[in-house]
Enzyme design. Sequence first.
Site, PDB file in Angstrom:
ATOM      1  N   GLU A   1       0.847  -1.205   0.000  1.00 25.99           N
ATOM      2  CA  GLU A   1       0.000   0.000   0.000  1.00 25.99           C
ATOM      3  C   GLU A   1       0.869   1.236   0.000  1.00 25.99           C
ATOM      4  O   GLU A   1       2.001   1.191   0.454  1.00 25.99           O
ATOM      5  CB  GLU A   1      -0.830   0.062   1.297  1.00 25.99           C
ATOM      6  CG  GLU A   1      -2.083  -0.755   1.255  1.00 25.99           C
ATOM      7  CD  GLU A   1      -2.762  -0.778   2.613  1.00 25.99           C
ATOM      8  OE1 GLU A   1      -2.430   0.044   3.476  1.00 25.99           O
ATOM      9  OE2 GLU A   1      -3.604  -1.644   2.794  1.00 25.99           O
TER      10      GLU A   1
ATOM     11  N   LYS B   1       2.186   4.572   1.576  1.00 28.29           N
ATOM     12  CA  LYS B   1       2.282   5.076   2.948  1.00 28.29           C
ATOM     13  C   LYS B   1       2.020   6.581   2.911  1.00 28.29           C
ATOM     14  O   LYS B   1       2.776   7.338   2.317  1.00 28.29           O
ATOM     15  CB  LYS B   1       3.658   4.779   3.542  1.00 28.29           C
ATOM     16  CG  LYS B   1       3.766   5.196   5.001  1.00 28.29           C
ATOM     17  CD  LYS B   1       5.069   4.725   5.611  1.00 28.29           C
ATOM     18  CE  LYS B   1       5.090   4.871   7.120  1.00 28.29           C
ATOM     19  NZ  LYS B   1       5.026   6.244   7.572  1.00 28.29           N
TER      20      LYS B   1
ATOM     21  N   ARG C   1      -2.732   9.370  11.962  1.00 29.96           N
ATOM     22  CA  ARG C   1      -3.563   8.173  12.085  1.00 29.96           C
ATOM     23  C   ARG C   1      -4.922   8.525  12.661  1.00 29.96           C
ATOM     24  O   ARG C   1      -5.015   9.281  13.627  1.00 29.96           O
ATOM     25  CB  ARG C   1      -2.856   7.187  13.030  1.00 29.96           C
ATOM     26  CG  ARG C   1      -3.464   5.799  13.114  1.00 29.96           C
ATOM     27  CD  ARG C   1      -3.017   4.996  11.950  1.00 29.96           C
ATOM     28  NE  ARG C   1      -3.436   3.608  11.998  1.00 29.96           N
ATOM     29  CZ  ARG C   1      -2.654   2.601  12.395  1.00 29.96           C
ATOM     30  NH1 ARG C   1      -1.417   2.832  12.810  1.00 29.96           N
ATOM     31  NH2 ARG C   1      -3.103   1.364  12.355  1.00 29.96           N
TER      32      ARG C   1
ATOM     33  N   ARG D   1      -4.309   8.362  17.199  1.00 25.25           N
ATOM     34  CA  ARG D   1      -3.570   7.157  17.545  1.00 25.25           C
ATOM     35  C   ARG D   1      -3.474   6.961  19.063  1.00 25.25           C
ATOM     36  O   ARG D   1      -3.397   5.851  19.539  1.00 25.25           O
ATOM     37  CB  ARG D   1      -2.178   7.292  16.935  1.00 25.25           C
ATOM     38  CG  ARG D   1      -1.304   6.148  17.224  1.00 25.25           C
ATOM     39  CD  ARG D   1      -0.086   6.272  16.365  1.00 25.25           C
ATOM     40  NE  ARG D   1       1.020   5.631  17.032  1.00 25.25           N
ATOM     41  CZ  ARG D   1       2.216   5.493  16.500  1.00 25.25           C
ATOM     42  NH1 ARG D   1       2.456   5.972  15.313  1.00 25.25           N
ATOM     43  NH2 ARG D   1       3.155   4.901  17.149  1.00 25.25           N
TER      44      ARG D   1
ATOM     45  N   LYS E   1       6.957  -0.912   7.471  1.00 20.06           N
ATOM     46  CA  LYS E   1       7.008   0.347   6.733  1.00 20.06           C
ATOM     47  C   LYS E   1       8.335   0.407   6.001  1.00 20.06           C
ATOM     48  O   LYS E   1       9.380   0.139   6.555  1.00 20.06           O
ATOM     49  CB  LYS E   1       6.852   1.532   7.672  1.00 20.06           C
ATOM     50  CG  LYS E   1       7.817   1.514   8.823  1.00 20.06           C
ATOM     51  CD  LYS E   1       7.475   2.571   9.833  1.00 20.06           C
ATOM     52  CE  LYS E   1       8.349   2.397  11.052  1.00 20.06           C
ATOM     53  NZ  LYS E   1       7.889   3.060  12.227  1.00 20.06           N
TER      54      LYS E   1
HETATM   55  P1  AMP Z   1       5.606   5.501  11.312  1.00 25.53           P
HETATM   56  O1  AMP Z   1       4.740   6.636  11.828  1.00 25.53           O
HETATM   57  O2  AMP Z   1       6.741   5.951  10.490  1.00 25.53           O
HETATM   58  O3  AMP Z   1       5.958   4.550  12.436  1.00 25.53           O
HETATM   59  O4  AMP Z   1       4.709   4.618  10.320  1.00 25.53           O
HETATM   60  C1  AMP Z   1       3.517   4.011  10.718  1.00 25.53           C
HETATM   61  C2  AMP Z   1       2.355   4.956  10.446  1.00 25.53           C
HETATM   62  O5  AMP Z   1       2.181   5.145   9.054  1.00 25.53           O
HETATM   63  C3  AMP Z   1       1.017   4.407  10.873  1.00 25.53           C
HETATM   64  O6  AMP Z   1       0.792   4.562  12.250  1.00 25.53           O
HETATM   65  C4  AMP Z   1       0.066   5.231  10.053  1.00 25.53           C
HETATM   66  O7  AMP Z   1      -0.235   6.433  10.744  1.00 25.53           O
HETATM   67  C5  AMP Z   1       0.862   5.600   8.823  1.00 25.53           C
HETATM   68  N1  AMP Z   1       0.378   5.021   7.559  1.00 25.53           N
HETATM   69  C6  AMP Z   1       0.355   5.674   6.386  1.00 25.53           C
HETATM   70  N2  AMP Z   1      -0.119   4.903   5.411  1.00 25.53           N
HETATM   71  C7  AMP Z   1      -0.413   3.695   5.959  1.00 25.53           C
HETATM   72  C8  AMP Z   1      -0.929   2.477   5.438  1.00 25.53           C
HETATM   73  N3  AMP Z   1      -1.248   2.324   4.156  1.00 25.53           N
HETATM   74  N4  AMP Z   1      -1.087   1.444   6.314  1.00 25.53           N
HETATM   75  C9  AMP Z   1      -0.767   1.586   7.615  1.00 25.53           C
HETATM   76  N5  AMP Z   1      -0.275   2.718   8.159  1.00 25.53           N
HETATM   77  C10 AMP Z   1      -0.095   3.778   7.341  1.00 25.53           C
END
Ligand code: AMP
Length: 603
Positions: free
Chosen positions: A262, A264, A269, A300, A456
């Site tokens: 998907e 990102k 969130r 979140r 991620k």
């Molecule tokens: P990080 O904030 O860098 O730890 O990355 C995780 C966060 O990416 C998640 O908590 C979401 O807020 C965000 N996110 C963005 N796109 C997606 C997606 N397609 N699936 C899950 N999380 C996503």
Amino acid sequence: MEFATFATRAATIDAEPADLEIVDHVRALLEAAGEDLEIVARFVQGRVFPAWDSTTLDIGPRTCYEAIARAAGTNVDADDVEERLADRGEIGDVAASYDFGGQQGLGAFTGRGDAGGDGNTGSNGGELTTREVAETLSDLAAADGAGSQDRKVDLLFGLFNRCSSVEARYLSRLVLSEMRIGVGEGTVRDAIAAAFDVPDDRVERALQVSNDYGRVARVARDAGLEGLDAMDLEIGRPVQAMLAQAGTVMGALKDWDEAGVEWKYDGARIQLHHEPPSSPGSNGAPAGANDAATTRIYSRNMEDVTNALPEVVEFAEETLEQPAILDGEVVAVDDAGEPLPFQEVLKRFRRKHDVAKAREEISVRPVFFDCLHAAGEDLLSEPLTRRHDRLEQLLSADENLDPAAVDGLSLLWFSDDPEAIESIDAEALEAGHEGIMLKDPDSTYSPGRRGKHWRKRKPDIETLDCVVTGAEWGEGRRATFLGTFELSVRDGDASEKRGSARSTGAPQHLETIGKVATGITDETLAELTALLEPHIVAEDGQDVDLEPAVVFEVGYEEIQSSPTYSSGYALRFPRFVGVRHDKDPAEADTLERVQRLRYGGRR
Ligand code: AMP
């Protein structure tokens, strides 16, 4: 339960180093909690309200100091409390150091000891109970408007005024969210299982769906396993978000037959809870009369951010015809609908005032990637593939619609081909997003877990061209190869100011930034050895110093500040990309570029 009983047990737990013993103390505490079980299960974790409830006491430490000072006597003030805190370093210690005994003596005179069987006197005189503490703190949280700060101090004073030393220690910690007695979520889960003789995995499931330790403890005790298994998600009660680890495409393809991929999104969130008008209700949703839709949006951290995001509420009301709990991201967009940087969404996210004005400046839109509940059905234990199908059905008015045309839907691709995944990544970046997420198609939704099922993958950070200034001879099979290469960057500014980090007579000043040893095949090691050996200027055991002659291109996951290397920075997970035969050391990267990458980059 008397608050003194709770506080005494908390002190025992506080002094206990062994995890298993702590579980046992918490178990005993839960068993003895009687009518106050829900409260005790929260207090022991330092919580006043359930985890899903974003209510806060909304007091600053100063309010607490004032209440303590007032209870401590006429010649103590909040500054005095603060001074003692500077000395002792911990509010519990400070509160316990005062003698609130005068007022307690009075309490004893007016009816101390009449706590009775239910431990709930409600009077000002008897032993303080956990219920009274919980109720008073709820009143305190609800105090609002003019004079509310004074009212908060009054309420807290009323509690401290009746505290013994041990009670004051844990009341102050509870109030300032500093309980810190070593009782985490896992401890309470295990203690509930042990106290009420139910399997811990079923307690865990109930905790995940309810996000309420108090309630799960009560249900486990009063309704056993059957009761626990009957607990479900509820609309209006946020659950913890599933989290992602950092990961690579190759790693994902090694672990799964194919990866879900998907985009990102670079936003914030959200968890959307929606109950349409006159729907039959979902699992006893607390939505009340159902002639209007109920939509709540949580961050979140499970904070209620509904009022800040009217576009998302409108989206839900226009789109969703079934009760639903959706997981997604809210992104800021420009007039053409193109994504704006993360900082822009923050300007909207928790905004409480002038939301309409803020909306004129920056608009937001939701993108949903998961579905936890749809039309009365909980989907947490369903595979991602099915949850995503349900999501698409909920968001798409017409089932023949191309998913790419479904507003608010995050597309999910499946692939086992690294190149195809790379091209999705390239498209994501092209469209202004952060990169891609890799998801295990068969995985269930695990609230609060940072597991391997979601990974991620951010775009590769730019590589650095570093001068190789040292190396180590290998061992065993690799004894004739140089390995573990020391990397340095140029420090242009330093030449006049201080001496060179290396004394090789090089035309430029170099500062070390790390060592690279991984990701190099034997064949490459042989080539690198042949390339570097002529440049050895000193040897000490396995270590060799090299005159600056060769430049390596290196990748890394992050640049960290570090005292280990002379540059003041270190590369996290450095990997060898190749030799820059086209560059000589004078063209290698500089410390300034390192600093720019470290501080000027993405969030
Ligand atoms: P990080 O904030 O860098 O730890 O990355 C995780 C966060 O990416 C998640 O908590 C979401 O807020 C965000 N996110 C963005 N796109 C997606 C997606 N397609 N699936 C899950 N999380 C996503």
